[in-house]
Design a protein around this motif. Structure first.
Motif, mmCIF file in Angstrom:
data_model
loop_
_atom_site.group_PDB
_atom_site.id
_atom_site.type_symbol
_atom_site.label_atom_id
_atom_site.label_comp_id
_atom_site.label_asym_id
_atom_site.label_seq_id
_atom_site.Cartn_x
_atom_site.Cartn_y
_atom_site.Cartn_z
ATOM 1 N N CYS A 82 0.821 -1.153 -0.073
ATOM 2 C CA CYS A 82 -0.040 0.257 -0.030
ATOM 3 C C CYS A 82 0.843 1.191 -0.015
ATOM 4 C CB CYS A 82 -0.808 -0.001 1.293
ATOM 5 S SG CYS A 82 -1.913 -1.487 1.361
ATOM 6 N N CYS A 83 0.484 2.285 -0.668
ATOM 7 C CA CYS A 83 1.022 3.289 -0.532
ATOM 8 C C CYS A 83 0.493 4.347 0.548
ATOM 9 C CB CYS A 83 0.650 4.511 -1.711
ATOM 10 S SG CYS A 83 -0.941 4.942 -1.963
ATOM 11 N N PRO A 84 0.938 5.435 0.908
ATOM 12 C CA PRO A 84 0.503 6.053 2.573
ATOM 13 C C PRO A 84 -0.878 6.346 2.384
ATOM 14 C CG PRO A 84 2.521 6.808 1.765
ATOM 15 C CD PRO A 84 2.215 6.178 0.465
ATOM 16 N N ASP A 85 -1.442 6.885 1.259
ATOM 17 C CA ASP A 85 -3.008 7.180 1.047
ATOM 18 C C ASP A 85 -3.835 5.915 1.088
ATOM 19 O OD1 ASP A 85 -2.465 9.831 0.696
ATOM 20 O OD2 ASP A 85 -2.492 9.730 -1.255
ATOM 21 N N CYS A 86 -3.349 4.692 0.774
ATOM 22 C CA CYS A 86 -4.180 3.556 0.594
ATOM 23 C C CYS A 86 -4.245 2.595 1.884
ATOM 24 C CB CYS A 86 -3.981 2.521 -0.575
ATOM 25 S SG CYS A 86 -4.531 3.449 -2.090
ATOM 26 N N GLU A 87 -3.179 3.041 2.712
ATOM 27 C CA GLU A 87 -3.055 2.237 4.038
ATOM 28 C C GLU A 87 -4.275 2.259 4.842
ATOM 29 O OE1 GLU A 87 -0.068 1.791 8.011
ATOM 30 O OE2 GLU A 87 0.300 3.196 6.383
ATOM 31 N N PRO A 88 -4.828 3.269 5.120
ATOM 32 C CA PRO A 88 -6.026 3.230 5.882
ATOM 33 C C PRO A 88 -7.195 2.382 5.148
ATOM 34 C CG PRO A 88 -5.081 5.529 5.609
ATOM 35 C CD PRO A 88 -4.258 4.518 4.930
ATOM 36 N N HIS A 89 -7.062 2.594 3.908
ATOM 37 C CA HIS A 89 -8.318 1.826 3.304
ATOM 38 C C HIS A 89 -7.958 0.139 3.420
ATOM 39 C CE1 HIS A 89 -10.010 5.462 1.282
ATOM 40 N NE2 HIS A 89 -8.666 5.821 1.025
ATOM 41 N N ALA A 90 -6.881 0.070 3.377
ATOM 42 C CA ALA A 90 -6.553 -1.521 3.574
ATOM 43 C C ALA A 90 -6.879 -1.980 5.083
ATOM 44 C CB ALA A 90 -4.875 -1.786 3.143
ATOM 45 N N ARG A 91 -6.531 -1.078 5.858
ATOM 46 C CA ARG A 91 -6.707 -1.683 7.361
ATOM 47 C C ARG A 91 -8.205 -1.407 7.562
ATOM 48 N NH1 ARG A 91 -1.856 -2.580 9.314
ATOM 49 N NH2 ARG A 91 -0.162 -1.294 8.639
ATOM 50 N N ALA A 92 -8.961 -0.579 6.909
ATOM 51 C CA ALA A 92 -10.298 -0.393 7.099
ATOM 52 C C ALA A 92 -11.055 -1.866 6.402
ATOM 53 C CB ALA A 92 -11.150 0.856 6.466
ATOM 54 N N ALA A 93 -10.503 -2.500 5.377
ATOM 55 C CA ALA A 93 -10.966 -3.443 4.733
ATOM 56 C C ALA A 93 -10.852 -4.727 5.414
ATOM 57 C CB ALA A 93 -10.259 -3.712 3.336
ATOM 58 N N VAL A 94 -9.607 -4.692 6.331
ATOM 59 C CA VAL A 94 -9.404 -5.909 7.105
ATOM 60 C C VAL A 94 -10.235 -5.763 8.457
ATOM 61 C CG1 VAL A 94 -7.732 -6.673 8.846
ATOM 62 C CG2 VAL A 94 -6.812 -5.752 6.717
ATOM 63 N N ARG A 95 -10.825 -4.538 8.748
ATOM 64 C CA ARG A 95 -11.750 -4.707 9.865
ATOM 65 C C ARG A 95 -13.226 -4.896 9.375
ATOM 66 N NH1 ARG A 95 -9.565 0.459 10.646
ATOM 67 N NH2 ARG A 95 -11.366 1.519 10.099
ATOM 68 N N THR B 219 -14.422 -5.615 3.641
ATOM 69 C CA THR B 219 -14.956 -4.877 2.504
ATOM 70 C C THR B 219 -13.653 -5.404 1.386
ATOM 71 O OG1 THR B 219 -14.373 -2.854 2.948
ATOM 72 C CG2 THR B 219 -16.374 -3.375 3.327
ATOM 73 N N ALA B 220 -14.128 -4.842 0.186
ATOM 74 C CA ALA B 220 -13.083 -5.126 -0.928
ATOM 75 C C ALA B 220 -12.019 -3.825 -0.780
ATOM 76 C CB ALA B 220 -13.559 -5.224 -2.425
ATOM 77 N N PHE B 221 -10.653 -3.891 -1.017
ATOM 78 C CA PHE B 221 -9.724 -3.240 -1.040
ATOM 79 C C PHE B 221 -9.179 -3.116 -2.390
ATOM 80 C CE2 PHE B 221 -4.819 -2.631 -1.028
ATOM 81 C CZ PHE B 221 -5.044 -1.122 -0.509
ATOM 82 N N ASP B 222 -9.826 -2.155 -2.935
ATOM 83 C CA ASP B 222 -9.506 -1.585 -4.297
ATOM 84 C C ASP B 222 -9.979 -0.140 -4.481
ATOM 85 O OD1 ASP B 222 -8.779 -0.883 -6.902
ATOM 86 O OD2 ASP B 222 -10.071 -2.371 -7.900
ATOM 87 N N GLN B 223 -8.646 0.798 -4.482
ATOM 88 C CA GLN B 223 -8.940 2.348 -4.381
ATOM 89 C C GLN B 223 -8.654 2.973 -5.845
ATOM 90 O OE1 GLN B 223 -10.237 3.970 -1.746
ATOM 91 N NE2 GLN B 223 -10.245 1.535 -0.982
ATOM 92 N N ARG B 224 -8.677 1.901 -6.983
ATOM 93 C CA ARG B 224 -8.663 2.620 -8.328
ATOM 94 C C ARG B 224 -9.753 3.530 -8.430
ATOM 95 N NH1 ARG B 224 -5.950 -2.256 -8.184
ATOM 96 N NH2 ARG B 224 -3.880 -2.145 -9.177
ATOM 97 N N ARG B 225 -9.581 4.589 -8.983
ATOM 98 C CA ARG B 225 -10.703 5.685 -9.280
ATOM 99 C C ARG B 225 -10.935 5.909 -10.824
ATOM 100 N NH1 ARG B 225 -12.433 8.472 -4.882
ATOM 101 N NH2 ARG B 225 -11.247 7.762 -2.978
#
Length: 232
Positions: free
Chosen positions: A36-49, A52-58
């Motif tokens: 993960c990059c710094p911006d996506c790290e919180p999303h990954a940890r939220a996905a663990v909790r 949910t899917a971890f895909d932040q491509r926009r």
């Protein structure tokens, strides 16, 4: 994708290439390790909790031109053959020249109208009105409108807003409309005229030239009025 030595790696959330110093490895519930990059790290940890899917491509919605997670967008084909990529809101508002609100044909044989979805889903698509854009959890309170240092605008819950500020990636946090109404002393259903009248009363009291006012109070009242005007 693992980081080997000093090689740069692609963030498995947004696809951005990052250096080993910038990247973090997060272990998902299934045991997979994602970079993960710094911006996506919180999303990954939220996905663990949340699982949910971890895909932040926009990608960009062809309707409102807003930027959304690619997983939130849906491809549709209009009757004239035009292919569009739409967010849930624009998908629901796509015109139906036949006037069939339920999107079905008169014989009940399936979807017709102005659009045909390229794929179907058994779940109701999430709207952008009650879910934090970072942790993806539903929130009952009004979310914060956060502008990041790279120019993105996100709607975040209070916890994720505080986390983003601590990480130094926030350029601006807009006043919430609930706070703006509180500052001006108006109800949620106040008319434009009532809001203007309340603003004029409050701004006179808050003006720095008055004994009862100050620059900070004047700025607060002005910001509150501008925030509610944005809702028109």
């Amino acid at each position: 994708m693992a980081v080997v030595g000093n090689r740069r790696a692609d963030c498995e959330g947004c696809g951005r290439t990052v250096s080993p110093e910038e990247s973090t490895t997060v272990t998902m519930p299934n045991g997979d390790e994602v970079v993960c990059c710094p911006d996506c790290e919180p999303h990954a940890r939220a996905a663990v909790r949340t699982g949910t899917a971890f895909d932040q491509r926009r990608a960009t919605c062809d309707g409102c031109t807003g930027r959304y997670l690619a997983t939130e967008l849906e491809d549709v084909v209009l009757d004239d053959g035009t292919a569009l990529t739409c967010c849930p809101s624009c998908l629901a508002q796509a015109p139906d020249p036949d006037g069939d609100d339920d999107g079905s044909d008169p014989d009940g044989g399936g979807a017709t109208g102005s659009r045909t979805a390229s794929h179907t889903s058994t779940s109701v698509p999430d709207t952008d009105h009650d879910r934090c854009r970072q942790c993806h959890e539903r929130v009952a309170e009004e979310r914060f409108r956060v502008t990041t240092i790279d120019g993105r605008t996100e709607r975040l819950c209070s916890d994720c807003t505080a986390d983003a500020e601590e990480r130094g990636i926030v350029a601006d946090v807009a006043m919430r409309t609930t706070r703006a109404r509180e500052v001006l002393g108006v109800d949620a259903d106040a008319s434009d005229e009532a809001i203007r009248e309340a603003f004029h009363r409050q701004v006179k009291r808050a003006h720095p030239d008055r004994q009862s006012g100050s620059q900070s109070a004047f700025t607060l009242v002005t910001d509150a009025y501008e925030r509610l005007r944005e809702e028109d």
